[in-house]
Motif scaffolding. Structure first.
Motif, PDB file in Angstrom:
ATOM      1  N   ASN A 186      -7.267   3.436  -5.269  1.00  0.00           N
ATOM      2  CA  ASN A 186      -8.240   3.996  -4.133  1.00  0.00           C
ATOM      3  C   ASN A 186      -7.570   4.848  -3.424  1.00  0.00           C
ATOM      4  O   ASN A 186      -8.517   5.762  -3.082  1.00  0.00           O
ATOM      5  CB  ASN A 186      -8.736   2.813  -3.757  1.00  0.00           C
ATOM      6  CG  ASN A 186      -9.526   1.694  -4.667  1.00  0.00           C
ATOM      7  OD1 ASN A 186     -10.075   2.183  -5.640  1.00  0.00           O
ATOM      8  ND2 ASN A 186      -9.727   0.524  -4.337  1.00  0.00           N
ATOM      9  N   THR A 187      -6.692   4.472  -3.109  1.00  0.00           N
ATOM     10  CA  THR A 187      -5.921   5.620  -1.984  1.00  0.00           C
ATOM     11  C   THR A 187      -5.623   7.081  -2.651  1.00  0.00           C
ATOM     12  O   THR A 187      -6.014   7.916  -2.034  1.00  0.00           O
ATOM     13  CB  THR A 187      -4.422   5.152  -1.495  1.00  0.00           C
ATOM     14  OG1 THR A 187      -4.717   3.677  -0.903  1.00  0.00           O
ATOM     15  CG2 THR A 187      -3.700   5.854  -0.589  1.00  0.00           C
ATOM     16  N   ALA A 222      -2.592  -4.840  -4.730  1.00  0.00           N
ATOM     17  CA  ALA A 222      -2.135  -3.702  -4.241  1.00  0.00           C
ATOM     18  C   ALA A 222      -2.339  -2.431  -5.365  1.00  0.00           C
ATOM     19  O   ALA A 222      -2.235  -1.279  -4.772  1.00  0.00           O
ATOM     20  CB  ALA A 222      -0.532  -3.908  -4.062  1.00  0.00           C
ATOM     21  N   PRO A 263       0.768  -1.112   0.052  1.00  0.00           N
ATOM     22  CA  PRO A 263       0.072  -0.010  -0.127  1.00  0.00           C
ATOM     23  C   PRO A 263       0.887   1.293  -0.119  1.00  0.00           C
ATOM     24  O   PRO A 263       1.997   1.504   0.487  1.00  0.00           O
ATOM     25  CB  PRO A 263      -0.819  -0.025   1.203  1.00  0.00           C
ATOM     26  CG  PRO A 263       0.081  -0.942   2.169  1.00  0.00           C
ATOM     27  CD  PRO A 263       0.733  -1.897   1.266  1.00  0.00           C
ATOM     28  N   SER A 297      -4.800  -1.894  -7.017  1.00  0.00           N
ATOM     29  CA  SER A 297      -6.292  -1.334  -7.000  1.00  0.00           C
ATOM     30  C   SER A 297      -6.079  -0.698  -5.712  1.00  0.00           C
ATOM     31  O   SER A 297      -6.907   0.834  -5.492  1.00  0.00           O
ATOM     32  CB  SER A 297      -7.277  -2.594  -6.878  1.00  0.00           C
ATOM     33  OG  SER A 297      -7.470  -3.157  -8.183  1.00  0.00           O
ATOM     34  N   ASP A 298      -5.378  -1.217  -4.658  1.00  0.00           N
ATOM     35  CA  ASP A 298      -5.608  -0.223  -3.312  1.00  0.00           C
ATOM     36  C   ASP A 298      -4.775   0.874  -3.693  1.00  0.00           C
ATOM     37  O   ASP A 298      -5.261   1.985  -3.027  1.00  0.00           O
ATOM     38  CB  ASP A 298      -4.761  -1.167  -2.417  1.00  0.00           C
ATOM     39  CG  ASP A 298      -4.913  -0.429  -0.791  1.00  0.00           C
ATOM     40  OD1 ASP A 298      -5.803  -0.374  -0.391  1.00  0.00           O
ATOM     41  OD2 ASP A 298      -3.758  -0.110  -0.552  1.00  0.00           O
ATOM     42  N   LYS A 338      -6.943   5.779   4.163  1.00  0.00           N
ATOM     43  CA  LYS A 338      -7.873   6.227   3.250  1.00  0.00           C
ATOM     44  C   LYS A 338      -9.203   6.588   3.965  1.00  0.00           C
ATOM     45  O   LYS A 338      -9.868   7.258   3.458  1.00  0.00           O
ATOM     46  CB  LYS A 338      -8.227   5.119   2.339  1.00  0.00           C
ATOM     47  CG  LYS A 338      -6.995   4.155   1.812  1.00  0.00           C
ATOM     48  CD  LYS A 338      -7.454   3.453   0.638  1.00  0.00           C
ATOM     49  CE  LYS A 338      -8.039   2.122   0.993  1.00  0.00           C
ATOM     50  NZ  LYS A 338      -6.927   1.465   1.373  1.00  0.00           N
TER      51      LYS A 338
END
Length: 311
Positions: free
Chosen positions: A69-70, A63, A24, A65-66, A247
């Motif tokens: 999104n972050t 990771a 992340p 996608s994370d 997030k």
């Protein structure tokens, strides 16, 4: 696959943020993302996002996608489509073959252990051996050594002659293309004109500038930001298990990142929506305000809330 239908020619400034999906986003990643985002917007430019997943053994499922999104949770919205290096292998092979046909690439059997025993700099041992077969690395003949360049924040960066002249790997023994090759191809294909990133890449940048020249392209302007470290010399990174930024509550880390970059956001910004914090940052942003210290310290008990402590 050849060139991307990207931002090339669309604007005078095209920047990018290119995280690796090995974990992340942590505070150090946020600093790089925010710095590059603000610099692009200050120049009325485009800000692209690229997922650098070429080093597949280090990639963590989900990771990417994370990370995206972050970025969205922190209001760092990008222009255009995200690209993944893992989807561009044909393009990298095309350029590698082009360099090979020009007589600039050769196979190398030397191991990291052997090179380390020689002082850590490859001495060209395999350059004229004409090796072939499996499990060999490919090295680029260094015909465009860069001994110094000008960084937009750090100033003149000098490179030791032995390192500047070293033939370096563009394809690893395990068959994976090396970062130094793919990052330049990606920057060319996306029309990147400005690169804002962490100072851990100050020295490798010289090789990238040289490769731009070998491929007949102008290199971007580089600006290397100070690094966030947990202790002197200990960079915050995914490999060092730096904690992920939150997030759900992005304001504290976002304001701390502005402090880190040398700005003075008012305390009340902590209670503002993310969009308002970024609006304040857009108005306050100036390159001379960027902190010129090479390292700062994130206090060990502050790793959860990213409070910054100057060394």
């Amino acid at each position: 696959m050849t060139h991307l239908d990207g931002a090339q020619g669309a604007t005078a400034y095209v920047g990018r943020f290119a995280p690796s999906p090995s974990g992340p986003l942590h505070f150090g990643s946020l600093v790089a993302a925010l710095g590059s985002y603000l610099d692009a917007h200050a120049h009325q430019g485009q800000w692209l996002v690229r997922i650098e997943d070429i080093d597949t053994p280090r990639v963590r499922p989900g990771a990417d996608s994370d990370i995206l999104n972050t970025l969205e949770a922190y209001g760092l919205h990008w222009h255009g489509e995200v690209i993944w290096q893992s989807q561009r292998l044909e393009r990298y092979a095309e350029v590698s073959e082009q360099l090979t046909q020009q007589g600039l690439v050769y196979a190398c059997q030397c191991t990291r252990k052997e090179i380390k025993a020689l002082g850590g700099i490859y001495n060209g041992h395999c350059r004229n051996l004409h090796l072939s077969g499996e499990h060999l690395a490919l090295r680029l003949k260094q015909e465009q050594p860069i001994y110094h360049y000008l960084d937009a924040l750090q100033g003149r960066v000098d490179i030791a002659a032995a390192e500047a002249e070293e033939d370096y790997i563009i394809k690893r023994r395990d068959g994976l293309f090396a970062y130094q090759l793919v990052v330049v191809i990606d920057d060319i294909d996306q029309g990147i004109t400005h690169v804002v990133r962490g100072a851990d890449l100050l020295i490798p940048t010289a090789r990238q500038i040289g490769l731009f020249q070998q491929l007949g392209h102008k290199a971007p302007e580089y600006l290397h930001l100070p690094l966030a470290v947990a202790s002197p010399g200990f960079k915050l990174s995914k490999q060092n298990y730096a904690p992920a930024i939150d997030k759900q509550n992005p304001q504290p880390a976002l304001v701390d990142a502005l402090h880190f970059l040398g700005f003075a956001p008012p305390p009340e910004l902590l209670s503002y929506p993310v969009a308002d914090i970024l609006n304040w940052a857009h108005q306050a942003y100036q390159r001379p305000a960027l902190r010129r210290a090479l390292e700062v310290q994130v206090s060990e008990d502050a790793l959860g809330n990213t409070l910054i402590q100057q060394l």
